[in-house]
Write an enzyme that holds these catalytic residues in place. Sequence first.
Site, PDB file in Angstrom:
ATOM      1  N   THR A 210       5.147  53.982   1.465  1.00  0.00           N
ATOM      2  CA  THR A 210       5.008  52.562   1.776  1.00  0.00           C
ATOM      3  C   THR A 210       4.745  52.499   3.276  1.00  0.00           C
ATOM      4  OG1 THR A 210       6.491  51.865  -0.003  1.00  0.00           O
ATOM      5  CG2 THR A 210       6.133  50.308   1.796  1.00  0.00           C
ATOM      6  N   PRO A 211       3.491  52.322   3.679  1.00  0.00           N
ATOM      7  CA  PRO A 211       3.076  52.629   5.055  1.00  0.00           C
ATOM      8  C   PRO A 211       3.439  51.565   6.084  1.00  0.00           C
ATOM      9  CG  PRO A 211       1.189  51.894   3.791  1.00  0.00           C
ATOM     10  CD  PRO A 211       2.336  51.957   2.832  1.00  0.00           C
ATOM     11  N   CYS A 212       4.733  51.437   6.357  1.00  0.00           N
ATOM     12  CA  CYS A 212       5.142  50.490   7.394  1.00  0.00           C
ATOM     13  C   CYS A 212       4.642  50.932   8.765  1.00  0.00           C
ATOM     14  CB  CYS A 212       6.656  50.308   7.392  1.00  0.00           C
ATOM     15  SG  CYS A 212       7.600  51.822   7.610  1.00  0.00           S
ATOM     16  N   HIS A 213       4.191  52.194   8.887  1.00  0.00           N
ATOM     17  CA  HIS A 213       3.639  52.640  10.170  1.00  0.00           C
ATOM     18  C   HIS A 213       2.317  51.933  10.489  1.00  0.00           C
ATOM     19  CE1 HIS A 213       1.778  55.322   7.146  1.00  0.00           C
ATOM     20  NE2 HIS A 213       0.737  55.350   7.954  1.00  0.00           N
ATOM     21  N   ARG A 214       1.700  51.285   9.510  1.00  0.00           N
ATOM     22  CA  ARG A 214       0.434  50.579   9.739  1.00  0.00           C
ATOM     23  C   ARG A 214       0.631  49.153  10.233  1.00  0.00           C
ATOM     24  NH1 ARG A 214      -2.147  52.779   4.084  1.00  0.00           N
ATOM     25  NH2 ARG A 214      -2.161  54.990   4.690  1.00  0.00           N
TER      26      ARG A 214
END
Length: 241
Positions: A210-214
Amino acid sequence: MTASQASTDDARWEAMRRRDRDLDGAFFIAVRTTGVYCLASCAGRPLRKNVEFHDTRESARAAGFRPCLRCKPDQPRETLRWATVPTTLGLALVARSEAGLRLVTLGDDQAVLVRDLERRFRSARLTPDPAGLEAELRAVAAEIDGRGAALDLPLDARGTPLQQAVWAALRAIPAGTTASYAEVARAIGRPTAARAVAQACGANPLAVLTPCHRVVRADGGLSGYRWGVERKARLLAREAA
């Protein structure tokens, strides 16, 4: 120690001193001074003279004790299988329920990752299973390293309806692009909830999948990242390339 070996009060006391999660539910610890009964892994530290042991929770209740609010001995105990795998961003700890991946975290020290796992799932039965999770470990490592996609793995991340909406929106952000907290808030139909979006990103239990880094600040700044801003920068740079 097995459940059969924890048949004496002395053995149970030692299991309680070790906070032995493997013996949770094998017996119950009743504390006379507080009137509660607990699991073996409870963080409470009563004096030996104030403790009595019961084979079942029914026995503890019949003796007048109530369930501990900290370790919640009456909650159903779900089993989570877990293992770690090396990646280009450090160690990844992967935990899976019967329904799917419950947790993916990043770090540099397995002991620290395991303590975090235990803190998050105090009432779960945690079972190391590197062999049984081989396929999941391989897929997660490939996703983290940018060598493949683990997005077809079943996910079992649990959260509030708002958190679930935010996490779904994060998974819709294409690799190589970013979105601001305000843009994610608009995407879920909550345009004034940018702060809540940031909190949901911080609570994300599935690193990279779940790409919260984006998600970045409105000015493009990286802001925070639960697993370190340096890892966030490396992920974004690799995806941009």
